[in-house]
Design an enzyme around this catalytic site. Structure first.
Site, PDB file in Angstrom:
ATOM      1  N   SER A 188      33.622  -9.824  49.044  1.00  0.00           N
ATOM      2  CA  SER A 188      33.674 -11.255  49.365  1.00  0.00           C
ATOM      3  C   SER A 188      33.766 -11.458  50.888  1.00  0.00           C
ATOM      4  O   SER A 188      32.952 -10.910  51.617  1.00  0.00           O
ATOM      5  CB  SER A 188      34.849 -11.877  48.593  1.00  0.00           C
ATOM      6  N   ASP A 340      27.523 -16.695  40.931  1.00  0.00           N
ATOM      7  CA  ASP A 340      28.239 -16.595  42.205  1.00  0.00           C
ATOM      8  C   ASP A 340      27.492 -17.418  43.254  1.00  0.00           C
ATOM      9  O   ASP A 340      26.273 -17.263  43.417  1.00  0.00           O
ATOM     10  CB  ASP A 340      28.272 -15.109  42.620  1.00  0.00           C
ATOM     11  N   HIS A 370      32.088 -14.123  40.827  1.00  0.00           N
ATOM     12  CA  HIS A 370      32.661 -13.842  42.148  1.00  0.00           C
ATOM     13  C   HIS A 370      34.154 -13.505  42.032  1.00  0.00           C
ATOM     14  O   HIS A 370      34.877 -14.115  41.264  1.00  0.00           O
ATOM     15  CB  HIS A 370      32.489 -15.066  43.058  1.00  0.00           C
TER      16      HIS A 370
END
Ligand SMILES: *[C@@H]1O[C@H](CO)[C@@H](O)[C@H](O)[C@H]1NC(C)=O
Ligand SMILES: *[C@@H]1O[C@H](CO)[C@@H](O)[C@H](O)[C@H]1NC(C)=O
Ligand SMILES: *[C@@H]1O[C@H](CO)[C@@H](O)[C@H](O)[C@H]1NC(C)=O
Length: 400
Positions: A188, A340, A370
């Site tokens: 991320s 995502d 995600h």
């Protein structure tokens, strides 16, 4: 006391509402994902309410509800130490077993949207310990500085400082690290930082070719066009919604509500930045499957009065690097998740890197969401999290 009961009440009502939010059909362990999604969305809404009534800052609500941090606990295989590299806090995982050969090293940058998280969170502690164990590798988790107290580019500066510290001969020697087997990894926002740090080091004469590989787990790689198909298709999440992602990004950029509003309309880029859009033009780089019925529209420029130079900076958006800067990048692993908002960033980086001859392995998780890699621990124990972890570890095992 009354106040706490009220908060709990609000939380329950919102949770009951969000638990009925539809989530994609192909997701495994749907009820778990639905629960997690509802907790995150409820937290975000409570955080917004608290911020708007002046009770508490948005990010502080998340911090109150989240993470208890683990202690550095060594076990029979790995010695775990909290220390500093160039004054940046790090957690080291050093395999116990005597080794005849030098070990690979992995620098791991945690996720958390530049605002939350720590390498000491149980899930990252588990992941990094697992990595050290499986690969007989030295792992370095970095607690880089977080926004909004430390906005862009503080986090990146810390990560680069740590890598440079580690790359010193005497440090490599101290930990028995093979200088030819060093990888920078992250998930991320940590993957955004990993990509940016790798670019910076590779374009620095002193550090060129010192990094063997980069591994990017659902990275966000650009923030200049945030109305791509993946942003539109996953606007409401699961887990990471556009509203939340943009709120956290605003904090990282030290921006205010005008910036947030402009970003949500994709009208945040300044006049004179049109030349940058070719680097992220999804109509050129996305596989047809992901264009679906979306029609490319150019972002509207010059709507925002205040100027945010970071928006033009490849240290924020690694996809803004030119082809000639990309072509010298090391061996790359990119994992993307279907559900995502930043999915298309990953696809575009894969395409652009391959176009200039960089060797890229791309794992796309068709039922992925995600943030999943942090959901390995109780009470979640998500199968998806273990699958993502194993794909990442397998790649390291073969390539580092
Ligand atoms: C240590 O490594 C061995 C062999 O890989 C493994 O079976 C054991 O579970 C490990 N111990 C811990 C605490 O992870
Ligand atoms: C993006 O790509 C499309 C199709 O190739 C093209 O028509 C458009 O002009 C491009 N936009 C920008 C800003 O580069
Ligand atoms: C946001 O900040 C800019 C200057 O940085 C200012 O011009 C603008 O009025 C602010 N907007 C709000 C809603 O505070």
């Amino acid at each position: 006391m009354g106040y706490k009961i009220l908060c709990f009440g609000i939380f329950c009502v919102l949770f009951a509402y969000y638990i009925y939010t539809p989530i994609p059909e192909n997701i495994e362990e749907r009820w778990k994902v639905r629960m997690i999604d509802a907790v995150v969305k409820t937290t975000s809404l409570v955080a917004t309410l608290f911020e708007e009534t002046g009770l508490m800052k948005y990010e502080d609500t998340f911090l109150t509800l989240s993470v208890h941090l683990s202690k550095p606990v060594s076990d029979e295989n790995v010695t775990v130490i909290d220390t500093d590299f160039s004054d940046v806090p790090v957690r080291l995982y050093l395999p116990e077993k005597k080794s005849e050969i030098l070990r690979p090293a992995i620098i791991y940058l945690h996720g958390g949207a530049f605002v939350l998280g720590s390498c000491k969170m149980q899930s990252y502690d588990d992941l990094n310990r697992w990595t050290a164990n499986k690969l007989d590798a030295v792992v370095v988790g970095i607690d880089y500085r977080l926004a909004p107290q430390y906005p862009f580019p503080a986090a990146l500066e810390d990560c680069v400082l740590v890598v440079k510290f580690l790359l010193q001969d005497k440090i490599l020697e101290k930990y028995g690290i093979d200088p030819a087997r060093i990888c920078i990894s992250g998930d991320s926002a940590g993957a955004t930082l990993a990509a940016a740090a790798t670019q910076l080091l590779q374009n620095h004469p002193e550090y060129k070719d010192k990094i063997k590989a980069q591994a990017l787990i659902y990275p966000g790689l650009q923030f200049i066009d945030i109305a791509m198909p993946s942003h539109q298709d996953n606007e409401q999440g699961p887990i990471m919604s556009m509203e939340m992602g943009v709120k956290f990004l605003t904090l990282y950029l030290n921006g205010n509500s005008s910036l947030k509003k402009a970003m949500l309309r994709n009208e945040h880029m300044p006049e004179g930045s049109r030349h940058l859009f070719k680097f992220v033009n999804w109509s050129d780089f996305l596989p047809d499957k992901y264009k679906k019925n979306h029609i490319y529209t150019e972002p509207v420029l010059g709507k925002l009065k205040a100027s945010y130079p970071a928006l033009l900076d490849s240290r924020l958006s690694p996809l803004l690097a030119s082809d000639s800067q990309l072509q010298s990048l090391p061996l790359t692993y990119i994992l993307t998740c279907e559900h995502d908002i930043v999915r298309d960033d990953g696809f575009i980086y894969v395409a652009r890197l391959r176009n200039v001859g960089v060797q890229v392995t791309h794992d796309h998780i068709e039922d992925g969401v995600h943030g999943a890699i942090t959901l390995t621990t109780l009470p979640y124990n998500l199968q998806l999290a273990l699958r993502i972890r194993d794909k990442y570890i397998n790649w390291l095992e073969k390539n580092l």
